[in-house]
Scaffold this active site. Sequence first.
Site, short mmCIF file in Angstrom:
data_model
loop_
_atom_site.label_atom_id
_atom_site.label_comp_id
_atom_site.label_asym_id
_atom_site.label_seq_id
_atom_site.Cartn_x
_atom_site.Cartn_y
_atom_site.Cartn_z
CE LYS A 96 -6.28 3.10 -4.13
NZ LYS A 96 -7.07 3.82 -5.26
CB SER A 124 -2.91 0.05 -3.54
OG SER A 124 -1.74 0.12 -2.61
CE1 TYR A 163 -5.02 5.25 -0.95
CE2 TYR A 163 -3.56 3.47 -0.27
CZ TYR A 163 -4.56 4.18 -1.60
OH TYR A 163 -3.80 4.84 -2.56
P1 NAD Z 1 -1.96 11.78 -6.13
O1 NAD Z 1 -2.43 12.10 -4.65
O2 NAD Z 1 -1.36 12.68 -6.94
O3 NAD Z 1 -2.60 12.20 -7.06
C1 NAD Z 1 -4.79 11.33 -7.19
C2 NAD Z 1 -5.07 13.09 -8.14
O4 NAD Z 1 -6.78 12.68 -7.84
C3 NAD Z 1 -4.82 14.69 -6.96
O5 NAD Z 1 -4.31 15.15 -8.30
C4 NAD Z 1 -6.04 14.41 -6.94
O6 NAD Z 1 -6.55 16.77 -6.92
C5 NAD Z 1 -6.98 14.19 -7.40
N1 NAD Z 1 -8.61 13.89 -6.86
C6 NAD Z 1 -8.76 13.14 -5.94
N2 NAD Z 1 -10.26 13.26 -5.43
C7 NAD Z 1 -10.79 14.24 -6.28
C8 NAD Z 1 -12.46 13.73 -6.94
N3 NAD Z 1 -12.79 13.29 -5.79
N4 NAD Z 1 -12.44 14.15 -8.31
C9 NAD Z 1 -11.09 15.00 -8.68
N5 NAD Z 1 -9.97 14.88 -8.58
C10 NAD Z 1 -9.73 13.92 -7.47
O7 NAD Z 1 -2.28 10.13 -6.03
P2 NAD Z 1 -0.68 8.80 -6.41
O8 NAD Z 1 0.38 8.88 -5.93
O9 NAD Z 1 -0.16 10.74 -8.25
O10 NAD Z 1 -1.73 8.07 -6.71
C11 NAD Z 1 -2.35 7.48 -7.54
C12 NAD Z 1 -3.87 6.84 -7.47
O11 NAD Z 1 -3.11 5.49 -7.28
C13 NAD Z 1 -4.51 7.24 -6.20
O12 NAD Z 1 -5.84 6.20 -6.49
C14 NAD Z 1 -3.52 6.42 -5.38
O13 NAD Z 1 -4.66 5.64 -4.62
C15 NAD Z 1 -3.38 5.02 -6.22
N6 NAD Z 1 -1.49 5.05 -5.59
C16 NAD Z 1 -0.96 5.24 -5.53
C17 NAD Z 1 0.37 5.15 -4.38
C18 NAD Z 1 1.55 5.44 -4.05
O14 NAD Z 1 2.44 5.48 -3.43
N7 NAD Z 1 1.53 6.86 -4.77
C19 NAD Z 1 0.72 3.67 -4.42
C20 NAD Z 1 -0.73 2.45 -5.31
C21 NAD Z 1 -1.96 3.29 -5.14
C1 WQD Z 2 8.62 2.02 2.96
C2 WQD Z 2 9.06 1.97 4.12
C3 WQD Z 2 8.45 2.80 6.29
C4 WQD Z 2 8.75 6.89 6.21
C5 WQD Z 2 2.69 3.00 1.11
C6 WQD Z 2 1.26 2.82 1.10
C7 WQD Z 2 0.79 1.91 0.25
C8 WQD Z 2 0.70 2.10 -1.40
C9 WQD Z 2 2.73 2.98 -1.03
C10 WQD Z 2 -0.93 3.48 -1.77
C11 WQD Z 2 8.35 1.60 5.02
C12 WQD Z 2 10.11 3.17 6.66
C13 WQD Z 2 9.07 5.81 5.59
C14 WQD Z 2 9.95 7.64 6.76
C15 WQD Z 2 10.47 5.16 7.21
N1 WQD Z 2 -0.18 3.50 -1.26
N2 WQD Z 2 9.07 5.00 6.65
N3 WQD Z 2 10.39 6.14 7.40
O1 WQD Z 2 4.05 2.35 4.17
O2 WQD Z 2 5.40 0.85 1.83
O3 WQD Z 2 3.73 1.91 1.14
O4 WQD Z 2 2.67 3.60 -0.06
O5 WQD Z 2 -1.49 2.88 -2.18
O6 WQD Z 2 -0.63 1.52 0.20
O7 WQD Z 2 0.74 2.47 3.02
O8 WQD Z 2 5.38 3.68 2.09
O9 WQD Z 2 7.28 4.76 1.52
O10 WQD Z 2 5.38 5.14 3.08
O11 WQD Z 2 7.41 3.24 3.50
O12 WQD Z 2 11.65 4.54 7.88
O13 WQD Z 2 9.43 8.74 6.95
O14 WQD Z 2 9.82 3.17 4.82
O15 WQD Z 2 7.90 2.15 7.63
O16 WQD Z 2 8.79 0.80 6.06
P1 WQD Z 2 4.97 2.02 2.29
P2 WQD Z 2 5.87 4.47 2.98
#
Ligand code: NAD
Ligand code: WQD
Length: 361
Positions: free
Chosen positions: A153, A124, A149
Amino acid sequence: MRILVTGGAGYIGSHTCVELLGAGYRVVVVDNLANSNEESLRRVQEITGKGLTFVKADLLDRAALDALFYEHPIDAVIHFAGLKAVGESVYKPLEYYHNNITGTLALCDVMRSHGVKSIVFSSSATVYGDPAQIPITEGCPKGEIMSPYGRTKGMLEQILTDLHTADPGWQVMLLRYFNPIGAHISGRIGEDPKGIPNNLVPYVSQVAVGKLEKLGIFGHDYPTPDGTCIRDYIHVVDLAVGHVKALGKMMGAVPKAGAVADSIKGGIGTSDRDAVGGVWVYNLGTGVGYSVLDVIHAYETANNIKIPYEFKPRRAGDVPVCYSDATKARDELGWVATHTLEDMCRDSYRWQSANPRGYEG
Ligand code: NAD
Ligand code: WQD
């Protein structure tokens, strides 16, 4: 090639399964459904017209993982499974470290015992903390990470890198996502957060369909042109395609038969590394930053609706500006994000309005 997708029932995982199946890979998903619904996988198969194998199991359950690897010969793993709520991780650090880190250690240990040493990992942009430079290149130093969290990563990137150092036969692809939003164009799969959404676009989508009354914008006194924070929003389908490209690059670097064994016998020089295994790091973003107000306006224009909002105080841990330099992925993976912000907003709304209660109905 058969790919194990951990967390494949989740938001990014399900979209990646669609692209993997479309590219001709066989797919096995392992997910404990802690934050997802098996219905997403049924719909992946409906969209692609192809089958996949689903194993409901927790990564912490080694016996189940071991059985999975015995039953299904796996060539590589794309590892999405993890808990991802930034705020929750602050008050549940043990749960986050245990699930995300111990789960990954168990996965890698089982992979190793079955001779599978190729892993694509969901990292991330959060590892950059308050970034030292904008746009953020992969060479930007990792900053002070703001949450447990995010620290999982950062730690997992290091653990996987150490694995490769100890055994250069490992191939480790670290993908740092920026802000994935949007949904598959079919409107059949998308993001289905449990409870009140923490993230911007899922919240906006629920306002759009009348489930929530109005959006609160966290802060409008940031040092940005309109005072709201700037992020690099990327369409989840572009992100999914990025995984297929990254997987192709990693598997293309698989050595000729015997090369790993030779390298272990003889030791390897740095220049040989990529021929044997490697650690790659790519930003997956668009390279363009948009403010919160830009997103709201794009959402309104794309869908011809109004999103009521009010300004609220800043949210702890938010950095003012975060967007990628996406040239490394373009040059080395041949991947660029093609969807516009309006595409992302239109697809989010299509998914949300067709499935106001997510996969529940
Ligand atoms: P998500 O929660 O939709 O998907 C994650 C999946 O992992 C879920 O289906 C959950 O049931 C499963 N899971 C969690 N712990 C588990 C375990 N111990 N065993 C088996 N399954 C398990 O999340 P997402 O948004 O699809 O994110 C996927 C990956 O990408 C995550 O690692 C997340 O941290 C990373 N990521 C997400 C974002 C984002 O903004 N969505 C941004 C950066 C990184
Ligand atoms: C985006 C912008 C908020 C909600 C997060 C994780 C990051 C990554 C992606 C996993 C910010 C603003 C939000 C609301 C708002 N995930 N906001 N009102 O924080 O950039 O990233 O998701 O790895 O680690 O931190 O994403 O969508 O929460 O926020 O004003 O109700 O929207 O302040 O400026 P963020 P976000």
